[in-house]
Design an enzyme around this catalytic site. Structure first.
Site, mmCIF file in Angstrom:
data_model
loop_
_atom_site.group_PDB
_atom_site.id
_atom_site.type_symbol
_atom_site.label_atom_id
_atom_site.label_comp_id
_atom_site.label_asym_id
_atom_site.label_seq_id
_atom_site.Cartn_x
_atom_site.Cartn_y
_atom_site.Cartn_z
ATOM 1 N N TYR A 56 -2.424 -7.603 16.515
ATOM 2 C CA TYR A 56 -2.691 -6.634 15.454
ATOM 3 C C TYR A 56 -3.910 -5.784 15.800
ATOM 4 O O TYR A 56 -3.891 -4.552 15.671
ATOM 5 C CB TYR A 56 -2.912 -7.366 14.126
ATOM 6 C CG TYR A 56 -3.044 -6.455 12.943
ATOM 7 C CD1 TYR A 56 -1.917 -5.867 12.370
ATOM 8 C CD2 TYR A 56 -4.291 -6.173 12.382
ATOM 9 C CE1 TYR A 56 -2.034 -5.028 11.273
ATOM 10 C CE2 TYR A 56 -4.410 -5.346 11.293
ATOM 11 C CZ TYR A 56 -3.274 -4.766 10.737
ATOM 12 O OH TYR A 56 -3.397 -3.931 9.653
ATOM 13 N N LYS A 61 -4.086 -1.658 16.496
ATOM 14 C CA LYS A 61 -4.852 -0.734 15.657
ATOM 15 C C LYS A 61 -5.938 -0.002 16.436
ATOM 16 O O LYS A 61 -6.237 1.163 16.141
ATOM 17 C CB LYS A 61 -5.452 -1.482 14.461
ATOM 18 C CG LYS A 61 -4.415 -2.016 13.481
ATOM 19 C CD LYS A 61 -3.511 -0.916 12.930
ATOM 20 C CE LYS A 61 -2.576 -1.440 11.854
ATOM 21 N NZ LYS A 61 -1.709 -0.385 11.279
ATOM 22 N N THR A 65 -1.639 -7.838 -0.146
ATOM 23 C CA THR A 65 -0.272 -7.374 0.104
ATOM 24 C C THR A 65 0.505 -8.467 0.820
ATOM 25 O O THR A 65 -0.054 -9.498 1.213
ATOM 26 C CB THR A 65 -0.260 -6.105 0.994
ATOM 27 O OG1 THR A 65 -0.725 -6.452 2.310
ATOM 28 C CG2 THR A 65 -1.133 -5.003 0.413
ATOM 29 N N ASP A 96 13.456 3.243 10.365
ATOM 30 C CA ASP A 96 12.953 2.098 11.120
ATOM 31 C C ASP A 96 12.099 2.642 12.255
ATOM 32 O O ASP A 96 12.620 3.238 13.201
ATOM 33 C CB ASP A 96 14.121 1.280 11.669
ATOM 34 C CG ASP A 96 13.679 0.081 12.498
ATOM 35 O OD1 ASP A 96 12.458 -0.078 12.728
ATOM 36 O OD2 ASP A 96 14.553 -0.702 12.927
ATOM 37 N N LEU A 145 0.813 -1.213 0.000
ATOM 38 C CA LEU A 145 0.000 0.000 0.000
ATOM 39 C C LEU A 145 0.848 1.266 0.000
ATOM 40 O O LEU A 145 0.495 2.256 -0.644
ATOM 41 C CB LEU A 145 -0.923 0.004 1.220
ATOM 42 C CG LEU A 145 -2.114 -0.954 1.178
ATOM 43 C CD1 LEU A 145 -2.727 -1.092 2.565
ATOM 44 C CD2 LEU A 145 -3.156 -0.466 0.175
ATOM 45 N N ASN A 151 2.295 4.462 7.562
ATOM 46 C CA ASN A 151 1.842 3.248 6.900
ATOM 47 C C ASN A 151 2.589 1.997 7.367
ATOM 48 O O ASN A 151 2.056 0.894 7.259
ATOM 49 C CB ASN A 151 2.008 3.421 5.380
ATOM 50 C CG ASN A 151 1.833 2.126 4.623
ATOM 51 O OD1 ASN A 151 0.724 1.623 4.473
ATOM 52 N ND2 ASN A 151 2.950 1.563 4.147
#
Length: 228
Positions: free
Chosen positions: A156, A160, A189, A53, A13, A80
Protein backbone atom coordinates in the site's frame (compact mmCIF):
# COMPACT_ATOMS: atom_id res chain seq x y z
CA UNK A 1 -23.17 21.92 -14.78
CA UNK A 2 -19.90 20.39 -13.56
CA UNK A 3 -19.68 16.69 -14.39
CA UNK A 4 -17.66 14.72 -11.85
CA UNK A 5 -16.57 11.09 -11.97
CA UNK A 6 -15.56 9.31 -8.75
CA UNK A 7 -13.92 5.91 -9.10
CA UNK A 8 -14.75 3.53 -6.26
CA UNK A 9 -17.71 5.74 -5.50
CA UNK A 10 -20.17 3.13 -4.29
CA UNK A 11 -18.98 3.14 -0.64
CA UNK A 12 -16.76 4.78 1.93
CA UNK A 13 -14.99 8.01 1.07
CA UNK A 14 -16.11 7.88 -2.55
CA UNK A 15 -19.74 7.54 -1.55
CA UNK A 16 -19.56 10.45 0.89
CA UNK A 17 -17.70 12.60 -1.63
CA UNK A 18 -20.41 11.85 -4.19
CA UNK A 19 -23.13 12.87 -1.74
CA UNK A 20 -21.42 16.15 -0.87
CA UNK A 21 -20.56 17.16 -4.43
CA UNK A 22 -24.09 16.37 -5.58
CA UNK A 23 -25.35 18.70 -2.86
CA UNK A 24 -23.03 21.38 -4.27
CA UNK A 25 -24.66 21.03 -7.67
CA UNK A 26 -22.28 18.70 -9.48
CA UNK A 27 -23.59 16.09 -11.88
CA UNK A 28 -21.93 13.15 -10.13
CA UNK A 29 -21.15 9.82 -11.76
CA UNK A 30 -19.85 7.05 -9.49
CA UNK A 31 -17.81 4.22 -10.94
CA UNK A 32 -17.49 0.74 -9.49
CA UNK A 33 -16.52 -2.80 -10.49
CA UNK A 34 -19.79 -4.38 -9.38
CA UNK A 35 -22.60 -3.04 -11.53
CA UNK A 36 -25.36 -4.06 -9.12
CA UNK A 37 -23.79 -2.47 -6.05
CA UNK A 38 -22.79 0.63 -7.95
CA UNK A 39 -26.28 1.10 -9.38
CA UNK A 40 -27.82 0.59 -5.92
CA UNK A 41 -25.50 3.16 -4.36
CA UNK A 42 -26.17 5.64 -7.17
CA UNK A 43 -29.92 5.29 -6.78
CA UNK A 44 -29.65 5.88 -3.02
CA UNK A 45 -27.54 8.99 -3.63
CA UNK A 46 -29.59 10.29 -6.54
CA UNK A 47 -26.56 10.36 -8.86
CA UNK A 48 -25.49 8.61 -12.06
CA UNK A 49 -23.22 5.58 -12.32
CA UNK A 50 -21.01 3.62 -14.67
CA UNK A 51 -19.36 0.22 -14.47
CA UNK A 52 -15.64 0.87 -14.10
CA UNK A 53 -12.90 -1.55 -13.08
CA UNK A 54 -9.64 0.41 -12.83
CA UNK A 55 -7.61 -2.81 -13.28
CA UNK A 56 -9.06 -3.39 -16.77
CA UNK A 57 -8.05 -1.38 -19.84
CA UNK A 58 -11.24 -2.43 -21.61
CA UNK A 59 -13.50 -1.47 -18.70
CA UNK A 60 -11.92 1.98 -18.30
CA UNK A 61 -12.06 2.67 -22.05
CA UNK A 62 -15.71 1.60 -22.16
CA UNK A 63 -16.55 3.87 -19.24
CA UNK A 64 -14.90 6.85 -20.96
CA UNK A 65 -16.86 6.19 -24.14
CA UNK A 66 -20.06 5.84 -22.11
CA UNK A 67 -19.54 9.18 -20.36
CA UNK A 68 -18.92 10.95 -23.66
CA UNK A 69 -22.18 9.61 -25.11
CA UNK A 70 -24.30 10.21 -22.01
CA UNK A 71 -22.91 13.49 -20.69
CA UNK A 72 -20.80 14.95 -23.47
CA UNK A 73 -17.72 15.53 -21.32
CA UNK A 74 -16.02 15.45 -17.95
CA UNK A 75 -14.82 18.28 -15.69
CA UNK A 76 -13.60 16.59 -12.52
CA UNK A 77 -11.98 13.17 -12.10
CA UNK A 78 -11.52 11.83 -8.58
CA UNK A 79 -9.25 8.78 -8.54
CA UNK A 80 -10.53 7.22 -5.33
CA UNK A 81 -10.65 3.48 -6.08
CA UNK A 82 -8.10 1.56 -4.07
CA UNK A 83 -7.30 -1.54 -2.05
CA UNK A 84 -5.28 -1.92 1.14
CA UNK A 85 -3.71 -5.28 0.40
CA UNK A 86 -1.90 -7.09 3.17
CA UNK A 87 -0.75 -5.21 6.27
CA UNK A 88 1.72 -6.91 8.60
CA UNK A 89 4.93 -8.93 8.75
CA UNK A 90 7.04 -7.84 5.77
CA UNK A 91 8.50 -11.34 5.42
CA UNK A 92 5.06 -12.63 4.44
CA UNK A 93 4.70 -10.30 1.44
CA UNK A 94 5.40 -11.65 -2.03
CA UNK A 95 5.58 -10.19 -5.53
CA UNK A 96 2.00 -11.07 -6.62
CA UNK A 97 0.61 -9.42 -3.47
CA UNK A 98 2.48 -6.18 -4.07
CA UNK A 99 1.74 -6.21 -7.80
CA UNK A 100 -2.00 -6.52 -7.19
CA UNK A 101 -1.99 -3.42 -4.97
CA UNK A 102 0.13 -1.44 -7.41
CA UNK A 103 -2.14 -2.48 -10.29
CA UNK A 104 -5.19 -1.03 -8.57
CA UNK A 105 -3.82 1.95 -6.67
CA UNK A 106 -1.17 3.22 -9.07
CA UNK A 107 -1.47 1.70 -12.54
CA UNK A 108 -5.25 2.00 -12.21
CA UNK A 109 -4.86 5.76 -11.93
CA UNK A 110 -2.70 5.82 -15.06
CA UNK A 111 -5.36 3.83 -16.96
CA UNK A 112 -8.09 6.15 -15.81
CA UNK A 113 -6.13 9.36 -16.40
CA UNK A 114 -5.25 8.50 -19.97
CA UNK A 115 -8.69 7.16 -20.87
CA UNK A 116 -10.43 10.31 -19.61
CA UNK A 117 -7.77 12.85 -20.55
CA UNK A 118 -9.40 13.70 -23.92
CA UNK A 119 -12.67 14.48 -22.11
CA UNK A 120 -10.94 16.52 -19.41
CA UNK A 121 -9.07 18.57 -22.00
CA UNK A 122 -12.40 19.63 -23.50
CA UNK A 123 -13.48 21.10 -20.15
CA UNK A 124 -13.10 24.81 -19.38
CA UNK A 125 -11.73 23.99 -15.91
CA UNK A 126 -10.49 20.37 -15.71
CA UNK A 127 -9.63 18.99 -12.28
CA UNK A 128 -8.07 15.75 -11.06
CA UNK A 129 -7.91 14.67 -7.41
CA UNK A 130 -5.79 11.61 -6.61
CA UNK A 131 -6.68 10.04 -3.27
CA UNK A 132 -3.34 9.13 -1.74
CA UNK A 133 -2.25 8.55 1.86
CA UNK A 134 0.21 9.68 4.48
CA UNK A 135 1.43 6.08 4.36
CA UNK A 136 2.93 6.99 0.99
CA UNK A 137 4.80 10.05 2.27
CA UNK A 138 8.50 9.81 3.14
CA UNK A 139 8.14 12.85 5.38
CA UNK A 140 5.09 11.57 7.25
CA UNK A 141 6.57 8.10 7.79
CA UNK A 142 9.78 9.64 9.13
CA UNK A 143 7.85 11.53 11.83
CA UNK A 144 7.95 9.48 15.04
CA UNK A 145 4.84 11.27 16.29
CA UNK A 146 2.72 9.99 13.39
CA UNK A 147 0.81 6.70 13.54
CA UNK A 148 1.79 5.98 9.92
CA UNK A 149 5.37 5.27 11.03
CA UNK A 150 4.24 2.12 12.89
CA UNK A 151 2.17 0.52 10.10
CA UNK A 152 3.96 -2.16 7.96
CA UNK A 153 2.01 -1.50 4.77
CA UNK A 154 4.57 -2.54 2.16
CA UNK A 155 2.39 -2.78 -0.95
CA UNK A 156 0.00 0.00 0.00
CA UNK A 157 2.76 2.46 0.92
CA UNK A 158 4.66 1.68 -2.28
CA UNK A 159 1.51 2.25 -4.32
CA UNK A 160 0.79 5.61 -2.73
CA UNK A 161 4.31 7.01 -2.87
CA UNK A 162 4.27 6.12 -6.58
CA UNK A 163 0.89 7.83 -6.92
CA UNK A 164 2.33 10.96 -5.33
CA UNK A 165 5.11 11.03 -7.93
CA UNK A 166 2.57 10.51 -10.72
CA UNK A 167 0.64 13.48 -9.38
CA UNK A 168 3.66 15.78 -9.47
CA UNK A 169 4.53 14.62 -12.99
CA UNK A 170 1.00 15.10 -14.32
CA UNK A 171 0.75 18.53 -12.68
CA UNK A 172 4.05 19.60 -14.24
CA UNK A 173 3.52 18.28 -17.74
CA UNK A 174 -0.26 18.78 -18.01
CA UNK A 175 -0.48 22.40 -16.84
CA UNK A 176 -3.88 22.86 -18.44
CA UNK A 177 -5.31 20.60 -15.70
CA UNK A 178 -5.45 21.29 -11.96
CA UNK A 179 -4.10 18.09 -10.38
CA UNK A 180 -3.52 17.37 -6.69
CA UNK A 181 -2.98 14.46 -4.31
CA UNK A 182 -4.80 14.26 -0.99
CA UNK A 183 -4.53 12.27 2.23
CA UNK A 184 -8.00 11.75 3.72
CA UNK A 185 -6.43 10.61 6.99
CA UNK A 186 -7.28 7.56 9.07
CA UNK A 187 -10.98 7.31 8.31
CA UNK A 188 -13.42 4.58 9.32
CA UNK A 189 -14.07 2.66 6.08
CA UNK A 190 -14.06 -0.92 4.77
CA UNK A 191 -10.42 -0.38 3.78
CA UNK A 192 -9.32 -0.55 7.43
CA UNK A 193 -12.17 -2.52 8.99
CA UNK A 194 -13.81 0.73 10.12
CA UNK A 195 -11.01 1.26 12.64
CA UNK A 196 -10.23 4.88 11.80
CA UNK A 197 -11.09 7.67 14.26
CA UNK A 198 -12.36 10.03 11.54
CA UNK A 199 -15.81 9.98 9.98
CA UNK A 200 -16.18 9.72 6.21
CA UNK A 201 -17.32 13.34 6.22
CA UNK A 202 -14.08 14.43 7.89
CA UNK A 203 -12.07 12.20 5.56
CA UNK A 204 -13.76 13.60 2.47
CA UNK A 205 -13.20 17.24 3.48
CA UNK A 206 -9.95 17.59 1.56
CA UNK A 207 -11.27 15.68 -1.46
CA UNK A 208 -14.28 17.98 -1.76
CA UNK A 209 -12.14 21.08 -1.18
CA UNK A 210 -9.70 20.31 -3.98
CA UNK A 211 -12.42 19.07 -6.31
CA UNK A 212 -13.98 22.51 -6.16
CA UNK A 213 -11.07 24.98 -5.78
CA UNK A 214 -7.39 25.30 -5.05
CA UNK A 215 -3.90 25.20 -6.54
CA UNK A 216 -2.21 22.44 -8.56
CA UNK A 217 0.64 20.06 -7.83
CA UNK A 218 0.06 19.84 -4.07
CA UNK A 219 -0.27 17.10 -1.44
CA UNK A 220 -2.38 17.89 1.60
CA UNK A 221 -4.86 16.66 4.17
CA UNK A 222 -7.76 18.46 5.82
CA UNK A 223 -5.33 20.30 8.10
CA UNK A 224 -3.00 21.64 5.42
CA UNK A 225 0.04 20.78 3.26
CA UNK A 226 1.95 17.52 3.77
CA UNK A 227 5.52 16.55 2.89
CA UNK A 228 5.80 14.37 -0.20
Amino acid sequence: MTTTLITGGNKGLGHETARRLAELGHRVVIGGRDAGRTRQAAEALGVDWVTLDVTSDASVAAAAADLRVRFGGLDVLINNAGIAGMIGDLEKFDAPEVLSVLNTNTVGVVRTMHAFLPLLRESDAPVVVNVSSGLGSFGVRADEARVERSIPSLGYSASKVALNMLTTMYAQFLPELRINAVDPGWTATDLNGHSGPQTVTEGSDIIVALATAGPTGTFSDRHGPLPW
